[in-house]
Design an enzyme around this catalytic site. Structure first.
Site, short mmCIF file in Angstrom:
data_model
loop_
_atom_site.label_atom_id
_atom_site.label_comp_id
_atom_site.label_asym_id
_atom_site.label_seq_id
_atom_site.Cartn_x
_atom_site.Cartn_y
_atom_site.Cartn_z
N LYS A 76 -9.42 1.97 -2.06
CA LYS A 76 -9.66 1.40 -0.73
C LYS A 76 -10.99 1.87 -0.14
O LYS A 76 -11.22 3.08 0.00
CB LYS A 76 -8.51 1.79 0.19
CG LYS A 76 -8.55 1.17 1.58
CD LYS A 76 -7.30 1.57 2.37
CE LYS A 76 -7.19 0.87 3.70
NZ LYS A 76 -5.93 1.22 4.40
N VAL A 131 -0.35 -2.56 10.60
CA VAL A 131 0.15 -2.20 11.93
C VAL A 131 -0.43 -3.12 13.00
O VAL A 131 0.22 -3.38 14.01
CB VAL A 131 -0.12 -0.72 12.28
CG1 VAL A 131 0.74 0.19 11.43
CG2 VAL A 131 -1.58 -0.35 12.11
N CYS A 149 -5.05 -3.25 2.45
CA CYS A 149 -4.79 -3.36 3.89
C CYS A 149 -6.04 -3.59 4.72
O CYS A 149 -6.59 -4.67 4.73
CB CYS A 149 -3.98 -2.15 4.36
SG CYS A 149 -3.09 -2.52 5.91
N GLU A 207 0.85 -1.19 0.00
CA GLU A 207 0.00 0.00 0.00
C GLU A 207 0.89 1.26 0.00
O GLU A 207 1.93 1.29 0.68
CB GLU A 207 -0.85 -0.04 1.29
CG GLU A 207 -1.75 1.14 1.54
CD GLU A 207 -2.48 1.01 2.89
OE1 GLU A 207 -2.09 0.17 3.73
OE2 GLU A 207 -3.44 1.77 3.09
#
Ligand code: ACM
Length: 238
Positions: free
Chosen positions: A110, A170, A143, A40
């Protein structure tokens, strides 16, 4: 689907160094692949201080990044998928571009924006389309789409055999969750993540988990990297 050689490319971009970041990512693509997925926002880096900074670094879906990806795809015969910051008039999207060796492209924007992304990006407006590419049917997610099972499910119901998944993960759960997404949808997924840290906004530190992977419908990753080094997680799938 006949056998395909695919890889997730794991990078460590420097914020704002768009050309250098893309070249570094492309240099990690192994020869002889059918498909390589880059992370990304792989050209810009992740954490934009504000929408104005994003606007300056974003580019159209047929801009210089698309041109460079097309040249690499044509030279190698590898279909490439890469996350990038897209500008379309006044709109700014966290997008993924698929580029075939013949130069044709497909775009995903996205849908499920993560955390502070909502302050700078517009949510995707293209839904979850699927595309013929490299001898199979590919759906793209970016993501955080992973946490909503409906994203992978929608793509699979539309015929996707492979999920191309540029990421800047993350949270720690995604690599294992994607194993489940593939198991429940009987498909493959190539999740390309980055490593390193960004804290361009005080108190908003992000540590990227790496662990880029290829997984399939049999309940285990076929290839997975660690959380530190750049490289390629490659596998043959059929
Ligand atoms: C993310 O969606 N980049 C966590």
């Amino acid at each position: 689907m006949s056998e395909l050689r695919v890889a997730a490319i794991q990078t460590s971009p420097v914020f704002g160094e768009t050309v250098r970041n893309l070249e570094a990512a492309l240099a990690l693509v192994p020869p002889g692949l059918d498909l390589a997925v880059l992370p990304e926002l792989c050209t810009t880096g992740y954490q934009f201080r504000d929408r104005e900074e994003l606007r300056e670094l974003a580019e159209p879906a047929d801009g210089p990044t698309a041109g460079r990806l097309a040249a690499k795809a044509a030279a190698t015969g590898t279909t490439l998928v890469a996350g990038f910051a897209e500008r379309d008039g006044e709109r700014l999207y966290n997008s993924s571009l698929l580029v075939r060796p013949d130069g044709t492209t497909a775009l995903y924007r996205k849908v499920h924006l993560f955390w502070d992304e909502k302050l700078v990006f517009d949510p995707g407006d293209l839904g979850f389309p699927v595309f013929a590419a490299c001898g199979t049917t590919v759906g793209m997610m970016v993501c955080f789409d992973w946490i909503f099972p409906e994203a992978a499910r929608t793509l699979a119901r539309r015929g996707a055999k492979l999920l191309a998944h540029p990421s800047n993960l993350v949270l720690p759960h995604c690599p294992d969750a994607m194993v489940t997404r593939c198991l429940e949808n009987r498909c493959f997924a190539v999740t390309a993540n980055r490593v390193g840290r960004e804290e361009r906004i005080a108190g908003r530190r992000l540590d990227f988990i790496g662990r880029s992977q290829v997984c399939g419908p049999r309940g285990a990753p076929l290839a997975r990297l660690d959380g530190v080094a750049t490289g390629a997680a490659a596998a043959a799938i059929d």
